[in-house]
Design a protein around this motif. Structure first.
Motif, PDB file in Angstrom:
ATOM      1  N   GLU A  67       0.828  -1.206   0.000  1.00 38.96           N
ATOM      2  CA  GLU A  67       0.000   0.000   0.000  1.00 38.96           C
ATOM      3  C   GLU A  67       0.861   1.254   0.000  1.00 38.96           C
ATOM      4  OE1 GLU A  67      -4.254  -0.457   1.844  1.00 38.96           O
ATOM      5  OE2 GLU A  67      -2.742  -0.878   3.372  1.00 38.96           O
ATOM      6  N   LEU A  68       1.969   1.200   0.711  1.00 42.36           N
ATOM      7  CA  LEU A  68       2.869   2.342   0.748  1.00 42.36           C
ATOM      8  C   LEU A  68       3.431   2.627  -0.644  1.00 42.36           C
ATOM      9  CD1 LEU A  68       3.899   4.303   2.871  1.00 42.36           C
ATOM     10  CD2 LEU A  68       5.864   2.814   3.222  1.00 42.36           C
ATOM     11  N   ALA A  69       3.750   1.573  -1.387  1.00 42.07           N
ATOM     12  CA  ALA A  69       4.256   1.741  -2.748  1.00 42.07           C
ATOM     13  C   ALA A  69       3.189   2.381  -3.641  1.00 42.07           C
ATOM     14  CB  ALA A  69       4.686   0.385  -3.315  1.00 42.07           C
ATOM     15  N   SER A  70       1.920   2.001  -3.443  1.00 44.34           N
ATOM     16  CA  SER A  70       0.829   2.592  -4.228  1.00 44.34           C
ATOM     17  C   SER A  70       0.668   4.073  -3.912  1.00 44.34           C
ATOM     18  CB  SER A  70      -0.481   1.856  -3.944  1.00 44.34           C
ATOM     19  OG  SER A  70      -0.407   0.506  -4.354  1.00 44.34           O
ATOM     20  N   ALA A  71       0.755   4.423  -2.634  1.00 41.76           N
ATOM     21  CA  ALA A  71       0.655   5.830  -2.233  1.00 41.76           C
ATOM     22  C   ALA A  71       1.787   6.643  -2.831  1.00 41.76           C
ATOM     23  CB  ALA A  71       0.666   5.939  -0.712  1.00 41.76           C
ATOM     24  N   HIS A  72       2.990   6.102  -2.811  1.00 40.27           N
ATOM     25  CA  HIS A  72       4.150   6.797  -3.374  1.00 40.27           C
ATOM     26  C   HIS A  72       3.998   6.992  -4.885  1.00 40.27           C
ATOM     27  CE1 HIS A  72       6.952   5.510   0.174  1.00 40.27           C
ATOM     28  NE2 HIS A  72       6.164   6.531   0.479  1.00 40.27           N
ATOM     29  N   SER A  73       3.443   6.003  -5.554  1.00 41.17           N
ATOM     30  CA  SER A  73       3.246   6.102  -7.000  1.00 41.17           C
ATOM     31  C   SER A  73       2.312   7.260  -7.349  1.00 41.17           C
ATOM     32  CB  SER A  73       2.674   4.786  -7.534  1.00 41.17           C
ATOM     33  OG  SER A  73       2.445   4.866  -8.924  1.00 41.17           O
ATOM     34  N   VAL A  74       1.225   7.407  -6.581  1.00 43.74           N
ATOM     35  CA  VAL A  74       0.280   8.508  -6.814  1.00 43.74           C
ATOM     36  C   VAL A  74       0.956   9.851  -6.560  1.00 43.74           C
ATOM     37  CG1 VAL A  74      -1.868   9.572  -6.019  1.00 43.74           C
ATOM     38  CG2 VAL A  74      -1.745   7.102  -6.326  1.00 43.74           C
TER      39      VAL A  74
END
Length: 206
Positions: A67-74
């Motif tokens: 989830e942290l990787a998804s937040a960083h991508s956004v």
């Protein structure tokens, strides 16, 4: 009479000796009692089968790495989007694409905009173009509200480099504190604060 008394005393002594021998025999054959309520017995107790020692590694992460990787991508996508445009960019389409990465709040709508006024007039006149890159430095705040996942948020210190090509080409470095919040099953940008502005220097001639 004296002889009878001597016989009685002798019998009594034999009886006492027999009782003493019996007591010693019983004490040797009986198992020793276990010590109770002593410090040594408390310290030698064994842990229950299957129990594991508590350690810091067993504490779950506030937000999972995925989830942290998804937040960083956004975060990266948004920072790159707001810094990338040309003098031919359609403002309405550009804003709709960038704003789709936000939570739709008024504050984020106001911050998601192209240059305006004289700055945009100069861009059109010089046929400008702008490109951006984003680098995430570190996470500063991680929050996970325990209600259906709502309220999960990440605040990250990020740096951007925006290169504007007009008559001359210059690059502006800027630091932001950017926040992404998990809402309706997606990570969305919910906050953007200026954290510092670097030097703007001419990198090349057009």
């Amino acid at each position: 009479m004296e002889r009878r008394r001597a016989i009685i005393v002798a019998v009594a002594l034999v009886a006492v000796a027999a009782l003493a021998g019996l007591a010693i025999s019983l004490s040797r054959s009986s198992p020793p009692q276990e010590a109770k309520d002593t410090p040594s017995s408390a310290n030698t107790s064994e842990p229950e089968t299957g129990a594991e020692p508590d350690s810091g590694d067993s504490v779950p992460a506030v937000i999972s790495p995925e989830e942290l990787a998804s937040a960083h991508s956004v975060m990266r996508n948004y920072l790159v989007a707001v810094g990338t445009y040309t003098y031919q960019t359609d403002e309405k389409a550009w804003k709709a694409k960038a704003q789709a990465l936000t939570d739709g709040s008024k504050s984020m709508s106001d911050q998601t905009s192209l240059p305006a006024g004289r700055a945009w007039a100069d861009c059109v006149k010089t046929k400008c173009s702008s490109t951006a890159t984003a680098h995430l430095e570190r996470d500063t705040v991680l929050s996970n509200a325990p209600v259906d996942g709502a309220g999960r948020s990440v605040t990250t210190l990020a740096s951007t480099a925006v290169t504007l090509r007009q008559d001359k080409s210059s690059t502006q470095s800027t630091d932001f504190a950017i926040t992404a919040t998990y809402t309706s099953g997606e990570w969305k940008i919910s906050g953007l604060q200026l954290a510092g502005v670097g030097n703007a220097g001419i990198s090349e001639h057009s």
